[in-house]
Design an enzyme around this catalytic site. Structure first.
Site, PDB file in Angstrom:
ATOM      1  N   ASN A 110      31.328  47.905  33.795  1.00  0.00           N
ATOM      2  CA  ASN A 110      31.892  49.263  33.763  1.00  0.00           C
ATOM      3  C   ASN A 110      31.764  49.893  32.382  1.00  0.00           C
ATOM      4  O   ASN A 110      31.433  51.070  32.260  1.00  0.00           O
ATOM      5  CB  ASN A 110      33.378  49.194  34.145  1.00  0.00           C
ATOM      6  CG  ASN A 110      33.655  49.895  35.467  1.00  0.00           C
ATOM      7  OD1 ASN A 110      32.800  50.582  35.991  1.00  0.00           O
ATOM      8  ND2 ASN A 110      34.847  49.697  35.980  1.00  0.00           N
ATOM      9  N   GLU A 132      38.413  45.145  41.231  1.00  0.00           N
ATOM     10  CA  GLU A 132      37.139  44.602  41.694  1.00  0.00           C
ATOM     11  C   GLU A 132      37.370  43.376  42.560  1.00  0.00           C
ATOM     12  O   GLU A 132      36.522  42.510  42.677  1.00  0.00           O
ATOM     13  CB  GLU A 132      36.239  44.274  40.497  1.00  0.00           C
ATOM     14  CG  GLU A 132      36.677  43.101  39.631  1.00  0.00           C
ATOM     15  CD  GLU A 132      37.654  43.445  38.512  1.00  0.00           C
ATOM     16  OE1 GLU A 132      38.384  44.456  38.633  1.00  0.00           O
ATOM     17  OE2 GLU A 132      37.702  42.682  37.522  1.00  0.00           O
TER      18      GLU A 132
END
Ligand code: C2E
Length: 272
Positions: A161, A196
């Site tokens: 990310n 996640e």
């Protein structure tokens, strides 16, 4: 001749209401009045006016003529009351129809809201709330039921990310979700558990079967070279880690989830 016409007259008089016939028989109404009464709308009432107010045959005939030519009802045309009733019925039907539509719309909307409340908007998988509820249900319903639970997460997702940005991170979540949802079709369940992290319920498969299925998924994901949509850059590959636990006899949802989490932690330490 005469008796025939007399009979015909008598038969016609039978069309009058019985109470009026009684007056004819009793002689309180003349045959002339009775004939005139045949033409009026409400013979009962008019007969009373003849008897009580002394209405003449002419007046009765005039009344009958007025009823037919005036504002009164005409044959072949529905009366005003009937028209109003029809209009009322139609209005009611329309209201009913539109309220049925409203109810359908409302029900669809409620279903949508309920679906939304159970779904993760990004991945379209079940969300944590609906997953927890499903797991509870499975664990409550049958002490001895052999369900297998898996928890999964994307390795080094934070780093990914930070490198590529949230939008690309979201795409990766969607990709993993799409692979898991293919495996997790009902009666199985795949959910986005948080960030996640994903979780799956296999209600009728043992640990060995689930291990094989998720190993295949892991390899599929690890072999896919992802692209950044905006720039077409290679994102490389991502890997996921998996923790699996098969429910012990009578084990509750909390303990089962805890064991699967520990298994995930173990596999993270060993691999990734
Ligand atoms: P999406 O972009 O809505 O794509 C839905 C499905 O359309 C994909 O399912 C795939 O079957 C097909 N598809 C879309 N774009 C392409 C493409 O450029 N090439 C090919 N061969 N097929 C395409 P899939 O693969 O399961 O992906 C699900 C979601 O995961 C995608 O939704 C997207 O959000 C994300 N994703 C998958 N691969 C990539 C990737 O390489 N880069 C990025 N940025 N996102 C990806």
């Amino acid at each position: 001749g005469k008796s025939r016409s007399h009979l015909a007259n008598t038969l016609r008089l039978l069309q009058l209401p019985p109470s009026v016939q009684d007056h004819v028989i009793a002689g309180t109404l003349t045959a002339g009045h009775a004939r005139a009464l045949l033409a009026v709308k409400d013979p009962d009432t008019v007969a009373r006016r003849v008897i009580e107010d002394g209405m003449t045959v002419r007046e009765v005939e005039a009344l009958a003529a007025g009823e037919q030519t005036g504002t009164g009802p005409r044959p072949g045309r529905p009366r005003k009351a009937a028209i109003e009733k029809d209009a009322d019925t139609r209005a009611l039907e329309r209201r009913l129809e539109s309220s049925n539509r409203e109810v359908t719309k409302l029900r669809d909307h409620m279903e949508q809201v309920r679906r939304d409340a159970m779904t993760d908007a990004l991945t379209n998988l079940a969300n944590r709330k609906s997953f927890d509820e499903a797991l509870e249900r499975h664990c409550d319903s049958d002490e001895g039921k052999n369900i297998t639970l898996a928890v999964l997460d994307i390795d080094h997702f934070k780093r990914f990310n930070d490198t590529w940005g949230h939008q690309t991170g979201d795409q990766v979540l969607r990709y993993v979700a799409s692979v898991l949802s293919r495996i997790g079709r009902a009666p199985r369940m795949a959910a986005r558990y948080g960030g996640e992290e994903f979780a799956m319920i296999f209600p009728s498969e043992n640990m060995a079967v689930v291990e094989r299925l998720l190993n295949e998924a892991r390899q599929e994901i690890a072999s896919r070279v992802l692209k950044r949509r905006s720039t077409n850059e290679d994102l490389g590959t991502i890997t996921i880690s998996v923790g699996i636990a098969e429910r012990d006899y009578g084990e509750d949802a909390y303990d089962l989830l805890d064991r699967a989490d520990k298994a995930l932690y173990q596999s993270k330490n060993n691999g990734r």
